[in-house]
Write an enzyme that holds these catalytic residues in place. Structure first.
Site, PDB file in Angstrom:
ATOM      1  N   SER A 134      -5.648  10.099 -28.332  1.00 53.88           N
ATOM      2  CA  SER A 134      -6.250  10.384 -29.645  1.00 53.88           C
ATOM      3  C   SER A 134      -7.757  10.326 -29.480  1.00 53.88           C
ATOM      4  CB  SER A 134      -5.814   9.307 -30.648  1.00 53.88           C
ATOM      5  OG  SER A 134      -6.612   9.348 -31.823  1.00 53.88           O
ATOM      6  N   TYR A 147      -3.479   0.397 -33.201  1.00 49.05           N
ATOM      7  CA  TYR A 147      -3.372   1.812 -32.826  1.00 49.05           C
ATOM      8  C   TYR A 147      -4.511   2.227 -31.887  1.00 49.05           C
ATOM      9  CZ  TYR A 147      -2.955   6.901 -33.646  1.00 49.05           C
ATOM     10  OH  TYR A 147      -2.815   8.253 -33.496  1.00 49.05           O
TER      11      TYR A 147
HETATM   12  C1  BMA Z   1      -5.404  10.255 -35.047  1.00 49.23           C
HETATM   13  C2  BMA Z   1      -4.662   9.639 -36.190  1.00 49.23           C
HETATM   14  C3  BMA Z   1      -5.050  10.323 -37.453  1.00 49.23           C
HETATM   15  C4  BMA Z   1      -6.534  10.300 -37.635  1.00 49.23           C
HETATM   16  C5  BMA Z   1      -7.220  10.810 -36.387  1.00 49.23           C
HETATM   17  C6  BMA Z   1      -8.712  10.751 -36.492  1.00 49.23           C
HETATM   18  O1  BMA Z   1      -4.990   9.666 -33.860  1.00 49.23           O
HETATM   19  O2  BMA Z   1      -5.022   8.284 -36.268  1.00 49.23           O
HETATM   20  O3  BMA Z   1      -4.436   9.662 -38.543  1.00 49.23           O
HETATM   21  O4  BMA Z   1      -6.875  11.128 -38.710  1.00 49.23           O
HETATM   22  O5  BMA Z   1      -6.779  10.095 -35.267  1.00 49.23           O
HETATM   23  O6  BMA Z   1      -9.164   9.446 -36.730  1.00 49.23           O
END
Ligand code: BMA
Length: 253
Positions: A134, A147
């Site tokens: 992410s 997370y």
């Molecule tokens: C992603 C999630 C989404 C978020 C994005 C940007 O991994 O956590 O919910 O919008 O990152 O922060």
């Protein structure tokens, strides 16, 4: 049909980014294995399509899935580690159980699937592991301690796999911004005004929209292709520019 006679395993392949990856590989000729604890809602029936209900955070279930994949296709070339959940909380609010749950699904499953599928890639001659991380591996937001920690750790895992299993196996992290998936929609729905949160997310991305699962799936496919054969241990952001801004696309004057 550039992936004909290749086998790809996608975790969390039943929906969102995983489902798009599975479909893109099916269309490119691959044998596709969807691992998802909830199964798959695509309705696809194809001799190259195998759905296994599997909780990829549990060692014995991954071992069993790996055996079934080998029995069915006799090869594994690509693993897309993608299963993920998002839970909210600071380190003070997050319960120990929630912490473990996020780490198990978002990180331990990546370790377990790599552990049991890499040997099958070695038997198949070569392979690529894609770790879906992410933008939260680099930048973060309030209230997502577990997370963002798991997503950051995925980059370390990516380097380890790349170094330990070169030259025949590559490993690349793909780091999405906000993507229109059930996970993100669930997050939006926790707010009293989901539409306002969606608009805020759109505004954070200079490209002017949130991403689609296919935006990510196409990059995953490219990273698996031999055309990307000199890329390993790296990450690529698929984030509409989110990661390069100070204040999103908002104007300062
Ligand atoms: C992603 C999630 C989404 C978020 C994005 C940007 O991994 O956590 O919910 O919008 O990152 O922060």
């Amino acid at each position: 049909m550039e992936f004909q006679n290749k086998t790809v395993v996608v975790t969390g392949g039943g929906k969102g980014i995983g489902a798009a990856c599975a479909k893109v590989f099916l269309d490119a000729g691959a044998n596709v294995v969807v691992l998802d604890k909830d199964g798959d809602e695509s309705g696809i029936t194809d001799e190259r399509w195998l759905v296994l209900q599997c909780d990829v955070s549990i060692d014995t279930q991954v071992i069993e899935a790996a055996e079934k994949v080998w029995q069915r296709f006799n090869s594994v070339h690509y693993l897309v580690n993608n299963a993920g959940i998002q839970r909210y909380g600071t380190v003070v609010d997050t319960t120990a159980d929630e912490w473990d749950k996020v780490m198990n699904v978002n990180l331990k499953s990546y370790f377990l699937c790599s552990k049991y599928f890499i040997p099958l890639m070695q038997k198949s001659g070569s392979g690529v592991v894609i770790n879906v991380a992410s933008v939260q591996a680099f930048v973060s937001q309030k209230n997502v301690a577990a997370y963002t920690t798991a997503k950051t750790a995925i980059l370390g895992l990516t380097r380890s796999i790349a170094i330990d299993f070169a030259p025949n196996i590559r490993c690349v992290a793909v780091c999405p911004g906000t993507i229109d998936t059930p996970m993100v929609r669930t997050s939006f729905s926790l707010s009293p005004d989901p539409e306002a949160v969606l608009q805020e997310c759109i505004d954070m991305h200079p490209i002017g929209r949130i991403g689609t699962p296919e935006d990510v799936a196409e990059v995953v496919k490219f990273m698996c292709d031999d055309k990307a054969g000199f890329i390993t241990g790296q990450y690529i952001r698929v984030d509409g520019g989110l990661g390069i801004t100070i204040n999103g696309s908002k104007k300062t004057n």
